[in-house]
Design a protein around this motif. Structure first.
Motif, mmCIF file in Angstrom:
data_model
loop_
_atom_site.group_PDB
_atom_site.id
_atom_site.type_symbol
_atom_site.label_atom_id
_atom_site.label_comp_id
_atom_site.label_asym_id
_atom_site.label_seq_id
_atom_site.Cartn_x
_atom_site.Cartn_y
_atom_site.Cartn_z
ATOM 1 N N VAL A 143 5.130 -0.921 11.036
ATOM 2 C CA VAL A 143 6.065 -1.889 11.602
ATOM 3 C C VAL A 143 5.349 -2.728 12.656
ATOM 4 C CG1 VAL A 143 8.226 -2.187 12.872
ATOM 5 C CG2 VAL A 143 8.006 -0.320 11.214
ATOM 6 N N ASP A 144 5.534 -4.042 12.577
ATOM 7 C CA ASP A 144 5.014 -4.975 13.576
ATOM 8 C C ASP A 144 6.226 -5.607 14.255
ATOM 9 O OD1 ASP A 144 4.018 -7.131 15.043
ATOM 10 O OD2 ASP A 144 2.546 -7.680 13.514
ATOM 11 N N VAL A 145 6.635 -5.023 15.382
ATOM 12 C CA VAL A 145 7.836 -5.481 16.081
ATOM 13 C C VAL A 145 7.679 -6.921 16.539
ATOM 14 C CG1 VAL A 145 9.313 -5.103 18.099
ATOM 15 C CG2 VAL A 145 8.477 -3.145 16.788
ATOM 16 N N GLU A 146 6.509 -7.260 17.056
ATOM 17 C CA GLU A 146 6.272 -8.611 17.579
ATOM 18 C C GLU A 146 6.523 -9.693 16.526
ATOM 19 O OE1 GLU A 146 2.458 -11.017 19.190
ATOM 20 O OE2 GLU A 146 2.844 -9.087 20.153
ATOM 21 N N ASN A 147 6.094 -9.426 15.290
ATOM 22 C CA ASN A 147 6.272 -10.405 14.213
ATOM 23 C C ASN A 147 7.508 -10.125 13.358
ATOM 24 O OD1 ASN A 147 3.964 -12.078 14.683
ATOM 25 N ND2 ASN A 147 2.714 -10.374 13.977
ATOM 26 N N GLY A 148 8.187 -9.010 13.618
ATOM 27 C CA GLY A 148 9.392 -8.675 12.868
ATOM 28 C C GLY A 148 9.139 -8.327 11.415
ATOM 29 N N THR A 149 8.005 -7.672 11.152
ATOM 30 C CA THR A 149 7.679 -7.323 9.770
ATOM 31 C C THR A 149 7.481 -5.826 9.603
ATOM 32 O OG1 THR A 149 5.307 -7.661 10.105
ATOM 33 C CG2 THR A 149 6.582 -9.554 9.301
ATOM 34 N N VAL A 150 7.677 -5.395 8.362
ATOM 35 C CA VAL A 150 7.449 -4.009 7.978
ATOM 36 C C VAL A 150 6.627 -4.037 6.697
ATOM 37 C CG1 VAL A 150 8.508 -1.842 7.265
ATOM 38 C CG2 VAL A 150 9.663 -3.279 8.928
ATOM 39 N N THR A 151 5.490 -3.346 6.706
ATOM 40 C CA THR A 151 4.669 -3.230 5.502
ATOM 41 C C THR A 151 4.833 -1.816 4.967
ATOM 42 O OG1 THR A 151 3.111 -4.878 6.304
ATOM 43 C CG2 THR A 151 2.350 -3.429 4.536
ATOM 44 N N VAL A 152 5.239 -1.741 3.711
ATOM 45 C CA VAL A 152 5.509 -0.455 3.075
ATOM 46 C C VAL A 152 4.514 -0.241 1.947
ATOM 47 C CG1 VAL A 152 7.231 0.941 1.881
ATOM 48 C CG2 VAL A 152 7.965 -0.727 3.594
ATOM 49 N N THR A 153 3.820 0.895 1.972
ATOM 50 C CA THR A 153 2.958 1.262 0.857
ATOM 51 C C THR A 153 3.659 2.374 0.083
ATOM 52 O OG1 THR A 153 1.710 2.780 2.269
ATOM 53 C CG2 THR A 153 0.786 0.584 1.948
ATOM 54 N N SER A 154 3.508 2.304 -1.231
ATOM 55 C CA SER A 154 4.206 3.258 -2.078
ATOM 56 C C SER A 154 3.425 3.495 -3.361
ATOM 57 C CB SER A 154 5.608 2.745 -2.407
ATOM 58 O OG SER A 154 5.539 1.470 -3.015
ATOM 59 N N ASP A 155 3.818 4.548 -4.065
ATOM 60 C CA ASP A 155 3.167 4.897 -5.319
ATOM 61 C C ASP A 155 3.380 3.823 -6.382
ATOM 62 O OD1 ASP A 155 2.238 7.323 -4.307
ATOM 63 O OD2 ASP A 155 4.061 8.375 -4.884
ATOM 64 N N GLU A 156 4.538 3.168 -6.338
ATOM 65 C CA GLU A 156 4.849 2.098 -7.282
ATOM 66 C C GLU A 156 5.705 1.054 -6.583
ATOM 67 O OE1 GLU A 156 8.452 4.089 -9.750
ATOM 68 O OE2 GLU A 156 6.473 4.932 -10.097
ATOM 69 N N VAL A 157 5.918 -0.083 -7.221
ATOM 70 C CA VAL A 157 6.699 -1.166 -6.630
ATOM 71 C C VAL A 157 8.125 -0.677 -6.376
ATOM 72 C CG1 VAL A 157 7.590 -3.497 -6.984
ATOM 73 C CG2 VAL A 157 5.294 -2.912 -7.776
ATOM 74 N N LEU A 158 8.628 -0.952 -5.170
ATOM 75 C CA LEU A 158 9.965 -0.514 -4.789
ATOM 76 C C LEU A 158 10.999 -1.591 -5.090
ATOM 77 C CD1 LEU A 158 9.160 1.000 -1.284
ATOM 78 C CD2 LEU A 158 9.489 2.251 -3.424
ATOM 79 N N ASP A 159 12.201 -1.163 -5.381
ATOM 80 C CA ASP A 159 13.332 -2.077 -5.560
ATOM 81 C C ASP A 159 13.715 -2.591 -4.169
ATOM 82 O OD1 ASP A 159 15.832 -3.280 -5.930
ATOM 83 O OD2 ASP A 159 16.516 -1.745 -7.330
ATOM 84 N N VAL A 160 13.790 -3.905 -4.017
ATOM 85 C CA VAL A 160 14.118 -4.499 -2.715
ATOM 86 C C VAL A 160 15.474 -4.003 -2.214
ATOM 87 C CG1 VAL A 160 14.566 -6.672 -1.500
ATOM 88 C CG2 VAL A 160 12.702 -6.531 -3.134
ATOM 89 N N ALA A 161 16.412 -3.776 -3.121
ATOM 90 C CA ALA A 161 17.736 -3.300 -2.719
ATOM 91 C C ALA A 161 17.659 -1.933 -2.041
ATOM 92 C CB ALA A 161 18.657 -3.234 -3.933
ATOM 93 N N VAL A 162 16.732 -1.099 -2.477
ATOM 94 C CA VAL A 162 16.565 0.224 -1.878
ATOM 95 C C VAL A 162 15.990 0.084 -0.470
ATOM 96 C CG1 VAL A 162 15.343 2.426 -2.084
ATOM 97 C CG2 VAL A 162 16.315 1.344 -4.115
ATOM 98 N N VAL A 163 15.017 -0.805 -0.306
ATOM 99 C CA VAL A 163 14.432 -1.052 1.012
ATOM 100 C C VAL A 163 15.488 -1.654 1.933
ATOM 101 C CG1 VAL A 163 12.641 -2.273 2.291
ATOM 102 C CG2 VAL A 163 12.126 -1.323 0.031
#
Length: 70
Positions: A35-55
């Motif tokens: 998580v980068d609070v300053e820029n308001g971003t979250v980078t998620v690494t996963s075994d496979e592509v995640l469904d955006v709705a789940v995130v």
């Protein structure tokens, strides 16, 4: 292995980052959350592509909002 970056609105501090990280880590297949609070971003690494709705659901459970289009 997949990595995706999302924009999250409402995060302002380390506690916010902790709440978001905790919820996203519960998603099956997630191997890392940065998580980068300053820029308001979250980078998620996963075994496979995640469904955006789940995130989105995890971010909302933490009390924040996933910015549309991310």
């Amino acid at each position: 292995m997949s990595a995706s970056t999302y924009t999250v609105s409402g995060m302002a501090c380390g506690h916010c980052a902790g709440f978001v990280t905790e919820e996203i880590e519960t998603i099956a297949g997630v191997t890392g959350v940065a998580v980068d609070v300053e820029n308001g971003t979250v980078t998620v690494t996963s075994d496979e592509v995640l469904d955006v709705a789940v995130v989105r659901a995890a971010v909302e459970e933490a009390g924040y909002e996933l910015v549309p289009g991310t």
